[in-house]
Structure formats: structure tokens, C-alpha cells
Enzyme design. Structure first.
Site, PDB file in Angstrom:
ATOM      1  N   ARG A 226       0.861  -1.186   0.000  1.00 31.81           N
ATOM      2  CA  ARG A 226       0.000   0.000   0.000  1.00 31.81           C
ATOM      3  C   ARG A 226       0.893   1.231   0.000  1.00 31.81           C
ATOM      4  NH1 ARG A 226      -3.494  -2.560  -1.793  1.00 31.81           N
ATOM      5  NH2 ARG A 226      -5.532  -3.067  -0.878  1.00 31.81           N
ATOM      6  N   HIS A 274      -0.331  -0.643 -10.296  1.00 32.60           N
ATOM      7  CA  HIS A 274      -1.114  -1.558  -9.444  1.00 32.60           C
ATOM      8  C   HIS A 274      -1.487  -2.841 -10.187  1.00 32.60           C
ATOM      9  CE1 HIS A 274      -3.543  -1.537  -5.493  1.00 32.60           C
ATOM     10  NE2 HIS A 274      -3.310  -2.777  -5.866  1.00 32.60           N
TER      11      HIS A 274
END
Lengths: 311, 311
Positions: A226, A274
Site C-alpha cells: 500500500r 497496481h
């Protein structure tokens, strides 16, 4: 009884999941009415959920017996006070396989010094062979499903792996450290550091100037976990003063990473959008169906989230 | 008796090998006089050899009981008619580990589409996740020590691997094919092809226009074996017509690859300067000492070369 199951995720996912979830429910012996919308929220039995859906207020779903997250990360959900139902995060083999492939690939890329060859030596035969993996210490922060899977792949390639977790763990084939002192020691010995922690109050900005300074000079940081675990400015400073040699980042505080963000143009940062790992609809549908079956049978949910720990 | 051992390799290797070989001989219980030169070639008992040394005429070494090659490849030696002594090639764990790391790294690089990210997306968030390794068929030509080690690493990452060898072999976890039909079938199913064959009369130019045409459109070729296994012009043509998407090459017909060679500037070719694998002095010295011990004890040499087969 037919179970009413709400699919609350971005609409683009619906066509693929509709087929696969219905098949998985049937395989699990469940009769389900699966829809993207129900007239009366109170009659919904289960919510299949992705944090990028519009649904943020769970209070009307008074009859829902669980929220089944399609993602591994639940940091956008654990603070939601309207969510009182049990929450399960996603652990599927596709998610873990994809992550292991991305992590192993980028560790080997940095280990082998591939970038120089991919950019091209322009006719210069610079013979500069890398050391063997057995002489390249790698650190992994986080020893959950994903951290352990990455550790197994890297140790099978002979990398000496040190793994760190908040609480003590024992994982075969790697050195396990924990707590504050363990974190410092892990950072000190990691020429390549892979971050696979959940985002919680404890891990936000964990990788700040002090943490980067503990890494050996020339270290590489790889973050597919993250974005907010890393302090962006401190990372840029550690790269610019030459202490770190590279950072490969798959996750960011804001996604998509804004075009003006300095990470994009930085010569020592690789941005991947991502892609390291995502839930695969096929295996994820089976996990969702299994959890509905368990709930109906009065069994404990798989991958139930501990709200206080945050994951 | 003190054995007279000639070290015939490029002089740059001598300082490191002198110490390590003497230690390895002592560990093996052998008393050795190790030198780069002996006045009388006839008194030399063993020759530690690298093809980049000046020694090409073995006929004066009438008392030599074996030539112990420091390299895995022996194609420069098997045709040498002055060499009548038994010849052993090098198989050391460092050689195989380094090769496995390089092969696995470049297979994952192509599998993950890393080059686009390393070159940089320039602010464009292009979400284009790769498939899982289990959906990416890889082929390996050559199932010797190096081919089998690469196959094991790739299958542990879930790549479905098809391995090809001239003679039938059975390797756990992969599909083994052999002979001419097996080669065709291996090529047809390999989205990523790794060449780990020895260079022999049979394998020279094995990868020509016909072979490239059998690979699926968009396939990648990875060659860390020997340059002459590939027909350079046919490779360039297959890349230029868009049939192959990339070639990553560590070996070349002429090394160092001449600055004017078209491979250097080609956008679909990555050149690495013969770094994939090299003999590690430490483990190689132990292999050499073990072979001298075996020879003196009348046992068969390890990794003895079959001159007719060429490896």
C-alpha cells in the site's frame, strides 16, 4: 431458501463475476439470487464487496450476515462505522501467485542489474556479472499469506531472506524477526527490501527517513503493498542523496498516480500501475461461495478481519 | 608423489585460482605443484584449462592424464585433434545457480511485461496486468544440468514447462519431448523459449527461419547457451516482420559482440555481455580437485566429455 446476494463492486466486473459466482454458488449447493441492486436493502443476505463501488453506508443492510471483500486490502473498510457485519478479506491463490511472480521478477531484475541491459549498453561490452543470489540478502516486511509465498519463492532461488512481522512468527527456511528491534535489524541487512504489509495505523509511514537510513547504502525498495506505508518525500530524499539506488512501486497514496507526481519522471523510480496482484474472478468466486456456505452452516468465516488489528 | 598441475587459462584468473585450487587439492589429500608454466610439458600430470588461454596444441603433454575444463562449454575443444587425453567439462553449483537466476529473471521480465515500466509510462496509468505464470507456456531446449535446473525453478513458479532434448529424458514436473517431432511441438507451444543446448554440429543454426516460424506469434527467445545455435539473420528477420516480439541474448558468434553488430541497436533485442553464468572459482576448484583425486585413484572422471556427441 434462496439467498439474496448483492454484488457491490465496479460495474465493469459484473459480467465476469455474474457467471463465475453463480457457478460457484451452485457448486457449493447454494441457491442464490445474485444482483447488483435490491429494492429493499433489508432483505439482502450477503454483500460481495469491492471498495471501489459506490456503497459506503452499510446501515440499511440490517439483514446482511457478512460482507465478503473481493480485495486483500481492507483498510478502506475497517474504519467504516456503518459496517457492523462480519467482514472477510480475500485470500485467493491467484492473488498470491500473481504477487509472488511480480515480487520475484523485480527482485531478480534488481539482483541481476537488468535495467542497464534493457536500456542498452550501446555497443559497450561491459562484463560486470552479478553475485549469486545466495550472497544477496533480501528482507520482507510482512509475513502474511503474500509475504510467506514470496519468501518461499525467493529462498528456493537461494536468496537469504529475513522476514519481519509485528508479532513473532516462525516460517521455515527464513530468518524471522519481530517487534521494533527486529524491524531495525531486518532493514540493516536487506540489500533488497520487499514491503508486503497491510496498511494500518501502525504501518502508515513506517518507511520514513529513519527507516530508509537503516538500509544498506545502494539498497532497493520494492513496494507492492500500500502506498501510504512509505513517506513519499522521505523516499525521494533517500534516492536523491544516493543512499538508496532504486525504488519499484506498484501502489501509491493516490491511484491512478497523478501525472504531475514526481515519482513518474524520477530516474531511480519504476512505477507499475497496481498490476502486481489482483483478485482472479475464478478462484475468488469459489472463496466467496465457500464463505457463504460456512456462514449458512454456522461455521466460522475464512479470512475474517480483526477490526482492532485492522486486517 | 607430487603431482604437476598446469594452470592454462587467462592470466587474470591465476591469483584467485592459485589460492583456491591449492586449498582444494590439500582438502582432497593431494600434494600438488601448481604452476602457469612448466619447463618440460612431458612432465605435466594434469591440465586445468580454459579455452581463452593460449594453449591450443596438447601434443607435447605426453604424460598428462586429463584436461579439466573450467567452463561448461567444450565446443572449442572437442574438435582439437591434438587433444587425446580424457576431457572433463565443468559442472559446478555456482554455474548452475547463476544460470537459473538469469533465466528465471528474464523469463519473469518478459512474462510481466517489465520493459514498458522500466522504460517508463511517462504519467500514463496503463492498467494492463499480465496473466498468471500458470497460463504462460515456456519451452526449454536442452535438458542437461542447466536446463533441468531452470525447469525446476520455472515450474516452482507455476510456469507450464515443455523441455526438449535430443534423446528421450524424463524430468519430474515438466513435459519432456525429444527428436525432430518433439522439437517442432516444443516450439509450437512456447510463448517464451529458453535455449540451454550445448553447441554441436547438430545444434549449430538449429534456430533458423523454419524454427522461428513454428513459435507462436509474439514469442520471446532467450539464449544464454551459445551464439551459433541461432542464425543471426533469420532471428533479425523474424523480429522485423513482427513474428517474434523480443530476443534476449547473452551469447554471440563473436564475443565481445562487435560494436557495429545490428543486435546492439535493435529495439527488440536485449544484449547481456555473457554474464548469465560463469564458473565460480570456489566451487570449481573443489570439482577440479575431486577429478584429480578420482583419476589418481583409478575412478571414472566426473563430467567426462563424449567426443563423438560433442559434449
Amino acid at each position: 431458501m434462496t439467498l439474496k446476494i448483492l454484488f457491490a463492486a465496479e460495474p465493469a466486473l459484473w459480467p465476469e463475476y455474474e457467471t463465475l459466482l453463480l457457478a460457484a454458488f451452485a457448486d457449493a449447493g447454494l441457491k442464490c439470487d445474485l444482483r447488483c441492486d435490491f429494492e429493499d436493502p433489508a432483505e439482502v443476505d450477503y454483500i460481495v464487496y469491492a471498495p471501489n463501488s459506490g456503497l459506503q453506508d452499510f446501515s440499511p443492510f440490517t439483514g446482511a450476515r457478512a460482507v465478503l471483500n473481493l480485495w486483500a486490502g481492507v483498510e478502506a473498510l475497517v474504519g467504516n462505522e456503518t459496517l457492523t457485519q462480519p467482514l472477510a478479506r480475500m485470500v485467493d491463490s491467484g492473488l498470491s501467485e500473481g504477487m509472488t511472480e511480480w515480487v520475484t521478477g523485480h527482485v531478480l531484475r534488481h539482483h541481476l542489474g537488468m535495467d542497464a541491459h534493457i536500456h542498452g549498453l550501446k555497443g559497450e561490452w561491459i562484463f560486470n556479472p552479478p553475485p549469486l543470489a545466495r550472497d544477496r540478502p533480501v528482507g520482507i516486511l510482512g509475513l502474511g499469506e503474500l509475504g510467506q509465498a514470496a519468501a518461499a519463492a525467493l529462498t528456493s532461488l537461494n536468496f537469504p531472506v529475513t522476514g519481519w512481522s509485528r508479532r513473532p512468527k516462525d516460517v521455515e527456511g527464513i530468518t524471522c524477526l519481530h517487534g521494533d528491534d527486529g524491524l531495525k535489524e531486518t532493514l540493516k541487512r536487506s540489500q533488497i527490501l520487499v514491503i508486503l504489509l497491510p496498511l494500518t495505523g501502525d504501518t502508515e509511514n513506517l518507511m520514513d527517513a529513519g527507516a530508509f537510513a537503516l538500509l544498506p547504502k545502494g539498497a532497493v525498495v520494492i513496494n507492492p503493498a500500500r502506498g501510504a506505508i512509505i513517506d513519499d518525500d522521505d523516499l525521494l530524499a533517500a534516492l536523491d542523496r544516493g543512499h538508496l539506488s532504486h525504488a519499484t512501486l506498484d501502489v501509491f497514496r493516490t491511484e491512478p498516480l497523478p501525472p504531475a507526481h514526481p515519482f513518474w519522471a524520477h530516474s531511480k523510480i519504476t512505477v507499475t500501475p497496481h498490476i502486481a496482484s489482483q483478485t482472479r474472478a475464478n478462484s475468488a468466486s469459489a472463496v466467496i461461495a465457500e464463505n457463504v456456505r460456512r456462514s449458512e452452516a454456522g461455521e466460522e468465516l475464512l479470512h475474517l478481519v480483526d477490526r482492532r488489528a485492522g486486517y
